[in-house]
Motif scaffolding. Structure first.
Motif, short mmCIF file in Angstrom:
data_model
loop_
_atom_site.label_atom_id
_atom_site.label_comp_id
_atom_site.label_asym_id
_atom_site.label_seq_id
_atom_site.Cartn_x
_atom_site.Cartn_y
_atom_site.Cartn_z
N ASP A 166 -1.91 -4.84 -7.90
CA ASP A 166 -0.77 -4.64 -6.99
C ASP A 166 0.34 -3.87 -7.70
N SER A 167 -0.02 -2.72 -8.23
CA SER A 167 0.94 -1.96 -9.04
C SER A 167 2.11 -1.43 -8.21
N LEU A 168 1.89 -1.13 -6.94
CA LEU A 168 2.97 -0.57 -6.14
C LEU A 168 4.11 -1.56 -5.94
N PRO B 1 19.89 -21.69 -9.81
CA PRO B 1 19.09 -20.52 -9.41
C PRO B 1 17.74 -20.96 -8.85
N LEU B 2 17.15 -20.13 -8.04
CA LEU B 2 15.83 -20.37 -7.49
C LEU B 2 14.82 -19.58 -8.31
N TYR B 3 13.89 -20.28 -8.96
CA TYR B 3 12.86 -19.61 -9.76
C TYR B 3 11.66 -19.27 -8.89
N LEU B 4 11.30 -17.99 -8.88
CA LEU B 4 10.08 -17.55 -8.21
C LEU B 4 9.02 -17.35 -9.28
N LEU B 5 8.02 -18.21 -9.27
CA LEU B 5 6.94 -18.13 -10.25
C LEU B 5 5.79 -17.41 -9.59
N VAL B 6 5.51 -16.19 -10.05
CA VAL B 6 4.54 -15.31 -9.40
C VAL B 6 3.22 -15.38 -10.15
N TRP B 7 2.23 -16.00 -9.52
CA TRP B 7 0.91 -16.17 -10.12
C TRP B 7 -0.08 -15.11 -9.64
N GLY B 8 0.30 -14.36 -8.64
CA GLY B 8 -0.59 -13.34 -8.08
C GLY B 8 0.16 -12.06 -7.85
N SER B 9 0.08 -11.55 -6.64
CA SER B 9 0.72 -10.29 -6.29
C SER B 9 2.24 -10.43 -6.18
N MET B 10 2.94 -9.33 -6.42
CA MET B 10 4.39 -9.28 -6.23
C MET B 10 4.77 -8.89 -4.81
N THR B 11 3.79 -8.72 -3.93
CA THR B 11 4.04 -8.16 -2.61
C THR B 11 5.11 -8.92 -1.82
N ASP B 12 5.00 -10.24 -1.74
CA ASP B 12 5.95 -11.00 -0.93
C ASP B 12 7.33 -11.03 -1.57
N VAL B 13 7.40 -11.09 -2.89
CA VAL B 13 8.68 -11.03 -3.58
C VAL B 13 9.32 -9.66 -3.36
N ALA B 14 8.52 -8.60 -3.45
CA ALA B 14 9.04 -7.25 -3.22
C ALA B 14 9.59 -7.11 -1.81
N GLN B 15 8.90 -7.68 -0.83
CA GLN B 15 9.39 -7.64 0.54
C GLN B 15 10.75 -8.31 0.66
N ALA B 16 10.85 -9.50 0.09
CA ALA B 16 12.10 -10.25 0.18
C ALA B 16 13.25 -9.45 -0.44
N LEU B 17 13.01 -8.85 -1.59
CA LEU B 17 14.05 -8.06 -2.26
C LEU B 17 14.39 -6.80 -1.48
N SER C 270 0.80 -1.23 0.00
CA SER C 270 0.00 0.00 0.00
C SER C 270 0.83 1.27 0.00
N THR C 271 2.15 1.13 -0.01
CA THR C 271 3.05 2.28 -0.03
C THR C 271 4.09 2.07 -1.13
N PRO C 272 4.79 3.13 -1.55
CA PRO C 272 5.77 2.96 -2.63
C PRO C 272 6.85 1.93 -2.33
N LYS C 273 7.17 1.75 -1.05
CA LYS C 273 8.13 0.72 -0.66
C LYS C 273 7.45 -0.28 0.28
N PRO C 274 7.92 -1.53 0.32
CA PRO C 274 7.30 -2.55 1.17
C PRO C 274 7.24 -2.13 2.63
N SER C 275 6.23 -2.65 3.33
CA SER C 275 6.05 -2.35 4.75
C SER C 275 7.10 -3.08 5.58
N SER C 276 7.19 -2.70 6.84
CA SER C 276 8.19 -3.31 7.74
C SER C 276 7.75 -4.66 8.26
#
Length: 316
Positions: free
Chosen positions: A177-179, A138-154, A112-118
């Motif tokens: 989930d554009s943010l 390499p570890l493949y992350l196959l994203v079928w829905g939101s990028m939220t959890d991947v964004a947090q990890a990164l 919900s913010t430009p950068k992932p939450s804490s």
């Protein structure tokens, strides 16, 4: 003579399982909004589980948007458990208990913010943990829905980028989930990323849909009444959509190191956004129904459906 024939049969099974176990399998974590607004994630999960012996599934993460939760992944795994004894006769399929143990809950709301939450989700922490493990693959992350959890990890552990590759199904997921998508795109241009916004449509648009290869006729003949997994698929949706499945097909047939070459999961265009950012081909010859790149998937339709039908027969 009968005893000799039986021993040969057992030896054949042993060799098949040994080769299957030794084959280098892609490492995979699925991030899915299964159980949310679109039943096609259940379809793609059924297909994924039918190929679980071809992949090293290291995580199944429930991610937004929508009402999908971890329990919906477990619903699919319950069907898998019912079919497991039949599946294990044909390869080194992971146990239901193992798959349950690597199923995690991600955030339940999109970024919900430009950068992932804490607040780092269980799913994001699991991605970080698996990405940091020493491994030549390499570890493949196959994203079928939101990028939220991947964004947090990164965001919290950016050095995992050198160990991961992301294949995301965009389109509606990006709009929801554009943010998170924009954060990854703007702040991590050096990430290895396939952003599939339209190519995936070739899974159910165009291609050879004659006779038993139609979206409805295929399910009726080769999926319905084929084990608990087939019944779950048919219960959720009676025709093929499976919009997330090209991310799995990409790892099953083709060279995952070369997104610009053909594979069951599509062919993609390298852009100048970063060293390894790929997206849909805009060349008109690959457009189907105004969907750029879709023909790079549907050209293989008869091949990947025939292959899948063979596996579904194991459950009949």
């Amino acid at each position: 003579m009968k005893q000799f024939t039986f021993l040969l049969f057992l030896f054949g099974i042993f060799i098949h399982l040994k080769v299957d176990a030794q084959r280098t399998k892609p490492r995979v974590i699925i991030s899915t909004d299964i159980g949310g607004d679109d039943p096609d994630d259940f379809q793609s999960m059924v297909h994924l589980l039918m190929y679980a012996n071809e992949l090293n599934i290291e995580g199944l993460v429930s991610s937004p948007p929508g009402e999908g939760r971890k329990e919906h992944i477990l619903e699919a795994l319950d069907a898998y458990a019912q079919d497991f004894e039949k599946l294990r006769k044909h390869g080194n399929f992971p146990s239901p208990e193992y798959l349950n143990s690597v199923t995690k809950q991600g955030l339940t709301e999109v970024q919900s913010t430009p950068k992932p939450s804490s607040e780092v989700s269980e799913g994001a922490n699991w991605i970080i943990e698996k990405a940091r493990q020493k491994n030549d693959q390499p570890l493949y992350l196959l994203v079928w829905g939101s990028m939220t959890d991947v964004a947090q990890a990164l965001h919290f552990v950016p050095d995992i980028k050198e160990n991961i590759r992301v294949y995301m199904i965009g389109s509606w997921n990006t709009r929801m989930d554009s943010l998170a998508r924009n954060y990854v795109f703007e702040h991590h241009p050096d990430l290895w990323l396939i952003e599939n916004n339209t190519t995936f449509r070739g899974m159910y648009v165009g291609g050879d849909q004659s006779d038993d290869f139609g979206n409805t006729s295929f399910v009726e003949k080769y999926v319905k009444d084929h084990g608990a997994l087939g019944e779950l698929f048919n219960q959720k949706k009676k025709d093929i959509k499976m919009g997330d499945t090209p991310s799995v097909l990409y790892l099953l047939n083709g060279d995952p190191d070369q997104p610009e070459t053909g594979s069951w999961g599509g062919r993609f265009l390298r852009t100048d956004h970063g060293p390894n950012y790929f997206t849909d081909l805009s060349d008109p010859k690959f457009i189907e129904n105004n969907r750029p790149g879709a023909k790079t998937v549907n050209v293989w339709r008869k091949d990947y459906l025939t292959d899948w039908a063979t596996r579904m027969k194991w459950l009949k």
